[in-house]
Design a protein around this motif. Structure first.
Motif, mmCIF file in Angstrom:
data_model
loop_
_atom_site.group_PDB
_atom_site.id
_atom_site.type_symbol
_atom_site.label_atom_id
_atom_site.label_comp_id
_atom_site.label_asym_id
_atom_site.label_seq_id
_atom_site.Cartn_x
_atom_site.Cartn_y
_atom_site.Cartn_z
ATOM 1 N N PHE A 1 0.822 -1.206 0.000
ATOM 2 C CA PHE A 1 0.000 0.000 0.000
ATOM 3 C C PHE A 1 0.862 1.264 0.000
ATOM 4 C CE2 PHE A 1 -2.910 -3.266 1.633
ATOM 5 C CZ PHE A 1 -3.922 -3.122 0.698
ATOM 6 N N SER A 2 2.080 1.155 -0.483
ATOM 7 C CA SER A 2 3.002 2.290 -0.663
ATOM 8 C C SER A 2 3.042 3.218 0.547
ATOM 9 C CB SER A 2 2.631 3.134 -1.880
ATOM 10 O OG SER A 2 1.946 2.414 -2.840
ATOM 11 N N VAL A 3 3.280 2.663 1.715
ATOM 12 C CA VAL A 3 3.269 3.482 2.925
ATOM 13 C C VAL A 3 4.487 4.415 2.912
ATOM 14 C CG1 VAL A 3 4.600 1.910 4.413
ATOM 15 C CG2 VAL A 3 2.810 3.334 5.408
ATOM 16 N N ARG B 1 4.980 7.346 8.026
ATOM 17 C CA ARG B 1 3.846 6.554 8.485
ATOM 18 C C ARG B 1 4.244 5.114 8.770
ATOM 19 N NH1 ARG B 1 -1.244 7.084 9.277
ATOM 20 N NH2 ARG B 1 -1.515 9.129 8.399
ATOM 21 N N ALA C 1 2.209 0.491 -6.311
ATOM 22 C CA ALA C 1 1.569 1.758 -6.629
ATOM 23 C C ALA C 1 0.104 1.700 -6.227
ATOM 24 C CB ALA C 1 1.711 2.071 -8.115
ATOM 25 N N LYS C 2 -0.529 2.878 -6.253
ATOM 26 C CA LYS C 2 -1.899 2.993 -5.763
ATOM 27 C C LYS C 2 -2.914 2.275 -6.645
ATOM 28 C CE LYS C 2 -0.745 7.381 -3.700
ATOM 29 N NZ LYS C 2 -0.960 8.798 -3.581
ATOM 30 N N SER D 1 -3.785 -3.489 -5.651
ATOM 31 C CA SER D 1 -3.899 -3.938 -4.262
ATOM 32 C C SER D 1 -3.813 -5.447 -4.220
ATOM 33 C CB SER D 1 -5.222 -3.501 -3.645
ATOM 34 O OG SER D 1 -5.212 -2.118 -3.440
ATOM 35 N N LEU D 2 -3.252 -5.944 -3.143
ATOM 36 C CA LEU D 2 -3.049 -7.384 -3.008
ATOM 37 C C LEU D 2 -3.830 -7.902 -1.808
ATOM 38 C CD1 LEU D 2 -1.480 -10.024 -3.712
ATOM 39 C CD2 LEU D 2 0.397 -9.159 -2.337
ATOM 40 N N LEU E 1 -3.173 -9.029 9.116
ATOM 41 C CA LEU E 1 -3.814 -7.850 9.704
ATOM 42 C C LEU E 1 -2.928 -7.302 10.807
ATOM 43 C CD1 LEU E 1 -7.456 -9.187 10.016
ATOM 44 C CD2 LEU E 1 -6.329 -8.102 8.060
ATOM 45 N N PHE E 2 -3.107 -6.015 11.118
ATOM 46 C CA PHE E 2 -2.388 -5.422 12.238
ATOM 47 C C PHE E 2 -3.189 -5.683 13.508
ATOM 48 C CE2 PHE E 2 -1.005 -2.352 8.803
ATOM 49 C CZ PHE E 2 0.227 -2.953 8.643
ATOM 50 N N PHE F 1 -6.529 1.015 6.340
ATOM 51 C CA PHE F 1 -5.067 1.182 6.313
ATOM 52 C C PHE F 1 -4.536 1.519 4.921
ATOM 53 C CE2 PHE F 1 -0.777 -0.251 5.504
ATOM 54 C CZ PHE F 1 -0.081 0.472 6.456
ATOM 55 N N GLY F 2 -5.063 0.820 3.913
ATOM 56 C CA GLY F 2 -4.568 1.040 2.558
ATOM 57 C C GLY F 2 -4.698 2.499 2.136
ATOM 58 N N GLN G 1 -5.149 5.067 4.058
ATOM 59 C CA GLN G 1 -4.373 5.897 4.963
ATOM 60 C C GLN G 1 -2.902 5.921 4.519
ATOM 61 O OE1 GLN G 1 -4.190 4.355 8.951
ATOM 62 N NE2 GLN G 1 -4.911 6.296 9.782
ATOM 63 N N ALA G 2 -2.382 4.735 4.216
ATOM 64 C CA ALA G 2 -0.981 4.625 3.813
ATOM 65 C C ALA G 2 -0.747 5.404 2.521
ATOM 66 C CB ALA G 2 -0.599 3.164 3.626
ATOM 67 N N GLN G 3 -1.742 5.393 1.648
ATOM 68 C CA GLN G 3 -1.589 6.079 0.365
ATOM 69 C C GLN G 3 -1.926 7.556 0.476
ATOM 70 O OE1 GLN G 3 -4.100 3.726 -2.160
ATOM 71 N NE2 GLN G 3 -2.608 2.050 -2.302
ATOM 72 N N ARG H 1 -9.826 -4.537 2.842
ATOM 73 C CA ARG H 1 -8.723 -3.574 2.830
ATOM 74 C C ARG H 1 -8.265 -3.300 1.387
ATOM 75 N NH1 ARG H 1 -3.784 -5.529 6.289
ATOM 76 N NH2 ARG H 1 -3.820 -7.178 4.743
ATOM 77 N N ALA H 2 -8.223 -4.376 0.595
ATOM 78 C CA ALA H 2 -7.796 -4.196 -0.797
ATOM 79 C C ALA H 2 -8.871 -3.493 -1.618
ATOM 80 C CB ALA H 2 -7.455 -5.542 -1.416
ATOM 81 N N THR I 1 -9.350 0.549 -1.499
ATOM 82 C CA THR I 1 -8.444 1.429 -2.253
ATOM 83 C C THR I 1 -8.843 1.545 -3.722
ATOM 84 O OG1 THR I 1 -6.948 -0.374 -2.805
ATOM 85 C CG2 THR I 1 -6.496 0.810 -0.766
#
Ligand SMILES: Nc1ncnc2c1ncn2[C@@H]1O[C@H](COP(=O)(O)OP(=O)(O)O)[C@@H](O)[C@H]1O
Ligand SMILES: [Mg+2]
Lengths: 287, 299
Positions: A192-194, A198, B93-94, B97-98, B105-106, B117-118, B120-122, B165-166, B169
């Motif tokens: 997700f390219s963090v 972050r 890249a955005k 998604s995988l 998971l976190f 999360f996805g 947010q991270a992007q 999650r995938a 995005t």
């Protein structure tokens, strides 16, 4: 793989799995006696301490031990009340607390970043490894004369010793937490390219948090010991000096009263960290 | 064979612009000795069109995950070129998604926290993304547990979070690595149906392309617009089978002769063509041991 310094002091059973989401009506399974009573560990712990105190009192009253050498719980209690009511104990407490407070602040602010850097960069870690393990395994008391020579007889020396005493478990554990991070977490971040920032705040630090808090718990315990030791050596105040001074004047009850204050402070600090752990890393199985 | 040919002729796949182009791609890992490379897959070539649902099926260890991770940008492309929407890929890249093989998971985040999360991270967690996350959580059936911690979930629920999650995005290329492989048979079926339902409904943009890796032949036929069959390690594509069964693929479709014919053709590609096929025997009704075996295992 780096191994963390294990946390031998942790005997708490930890919070029930699932915290607030447990079904409020039904409860499954048959918990052991230790879990059936609310706050069982606190209750039984208190009972243990009380039993010890009663035994001590009995020994003192029956003359098994010499009361002039051993004092007894009632006298110690009376002395503690006296020390607090006259305010005589506040100055030593304040000195030691200031010392330990500064040292812990520096330990946290320096130890965690150092541990993270060493955990992330293999070359730096390989360079630092021997130094860290020497500093961790050679008793810091050995360096005391040197530290005094470098930093003088004042408060600066004392804070340095307390930092020296406490910082290594935090560095070592933080480093282990960073190195043991689950590869899956890294992959999720990458896919997700963090961003770099972050990655630290959302993945690395939370993942390492159980290790960091264990390190902190050990650091606090060692810092307290360090503070007392350094006050034995070079202080005209502080709780360590207070106890030592009372002992050399043969005022056993006063010495014991000082020890009780120290013990209660240590207990409160440990409980505080335990509470932080329960809040911050309740997700962690290891807890 | 005529059966399949008829089916293929009935509904030709809509021709759209290529979404994914793979040319002469070989992937490998550094070997034990210095400088040595161990091939995971070799000379892969494919063109996947926008909106297609492609299933990759192959024996375990043939490099399916490696290939999918290369598409995601996790694995360096040693030789050849991968283009997504015409642009050669260079890392993650955005637009991709995988869905991981293990839920990944976190544990310190709750369901909602993991799902967002996805985005947010992007760096694009806006109100729209949050609303989308809530909608997708409901869609995958986790509305009631949105604020539970990851470790309190069952295996199936975790995989739903992984999928959500995938999806949130909104990737143009959705990659899935045996997402249901570790689930029990019942949960797996439910989730296959759910994914197909989302795929056909408005939950997933119709322009989204999906590449789904599996070693389960029945799953491949069930989900695919097209099945690509990988050889044994180092994997390469040995068959390309368009599946033109109607959707939704109900229980009736699954037990149809057509379905079984696809199933057997994939098994044939994997194991080589056995003689009874040449005789034109109807495999599904003879009850040959092949027709009941759907899990591929490396011999
Ligand atoms: N990180 C890695 N390092 C070295 N070899 C690997 C790594 N990951 C996979 N491989 C090897 O690459 C080959 C393909 O693996 P993989 O892509 O996981 O296969 P599949 O997903 O089809 O089961 C296997 O032989 C495996 O041992
Ligand atoms: Mg795999």
């Amino acid at each position: 793989m780096t191994t963390a310094i294990s946390d031998v002091t942790s005997s708490d059973p930890g919070p029930p799995v699932g915290g607030g989401s447990a079904d409020p009506v039904l409860s499954f399974g048959s918990p052991g006696i230790g879990q059936r009573i609310p706050h069982a560990s606190l209750l039984f712990g208190t009972v243990g301490v009380l039993l010890l105190l009663v035994a001590w009192q009995v020994c003192a009253v029956t003359g098994v031990v010499d009361i002039h050498i051993s004092s007894d719980p009632t006298q110690v209690l009376r002395q503690d009340i006296h020390l607090f009511s006259t305010g005589a104990i506040w100055a030593p407490i304040g000195t030691t607390a200031t010392e330990v407070g500064w040292a812990l602040a520096i330990i946290i602010l320096a130890g965690i970043p150092l541990g993270i850097v060493l955990g992330r960069f293999a070359m730096l870690r390989q360079m630092a490894d021997p130094i860290v393990s020497i500093l961790n395994s050679v008793p810091y008391v050995l360096f005391l004369p040197l530290i005094i020579f470098w930093f003088g007889l004042g408060e600066r020396s004392r804070v340095v010793v307390v930092i020296w005493a406490g910082i290594l478990p935090l560095i070592i554990n933080t480093q282990a937490g960073v190195r043991n991070i689950d590869r899956d977490y890294l992959r999720v971040g990458t896919v997700f390219s963090v961003s770099r920032l972050r990655f630290f705040t959302s993945i690395l630090i939370p993942a390492a948090m159980p290790f960091i808090l264990t390190g902190l718990r050990l650091a606090v315990a060692r810092a307290l010991v360090g503070a007392i030791v350094v006050e034995f050596f070079l202080s005209a105040n502080g709780l360590g000096y207070f106890v030592q001074n009372a002992t050399s004047n043969f005022e056993m009850s006063t010495a014991m009263a000082g020890i009780v204050v120290m013990a209660v402070a240590a207990l409160l600090l440990t409980r505080l960290i335990g509470a932080v752990e329960r809040r911050v890393i309740s997700w962690s199985q290891a807890q | 064979m005529s059966e399949l040919a008829d089916a293929e002729a009935k509904s030709p796949a809509p021709k759209r612009s290529p979404s994914l182009e793979v040319e002469h791609v070989s992937l490998g890992y550094p070997g034990r000795r210095r400088g040595e490379q161990v091939l995971a897959c070799r000379d892969l070539n494919m063109t996947v069109h926008q909106g297609e649902f492609v299933m990759l099926v192959g024996p375990s260890g043939c490099g399916k995950s490696t290939f999918l991770e290369a598409l995601a940008g996790l694995v360096h492309v040693g030789a050849g070129e991968i283009r997504v929407d015409g642009r050669p890929i260079d890392g993650p890249a955005k637009d991709r998604s995988l869905v991981f093989q293990s839920p990944s998971l976190f544990p310190w985040r709750d369901v909602y926290g993991n799902v967002i999360f996805g985005c947010q991270a992007q760096g694009r967690l806006d109100a729209a993304a949050k609303a989308r996350a809530e909608a997708v959580i409901k869609l995958v059936g986790l509305g009631d547990v949105a604020h539970r911690r990851a470790r309190e979930l069952s295996g199936g629920m975790k995989q739903r979070v992984n999928l959500a999650r995938a999806l949130v995005t909104e990737p143009s290329l959705l990659l899935l690595d045996e997402p249901f492989g570790a689930l029990d048979a019942q949960t797996r079926e439910v989730m296959q149906d759910e994914l197909v339902r989302m795929w056909q409904g408005s939950a997933i943009e119709s322009s989204t392309t999906a590449v789904f890796v599996t070693h389960d032949v029945a799953e491949a036929v069930l989900m695919a617009d097209r099945v690509l069959v990988f050889s044994k390690s180092p994997g390469t594509i040995i068959d390309d089978i368009p599946v033109s069964l109607g959707r939704p693929r109900t229980a009736a479709v699954r037990s149809s002769r057509e379905f079984m014919a696809y199933h057997d053709r994939i098994l044939d590609a994997l194991y080589g063509r056995p003689t009874y096929r040449a005789e034109g025997v109807e495999v599904a009704s003879t009850g040959s041991p092949r027709s009941t075996r759907s899990e591929v295992s490396a011999p």
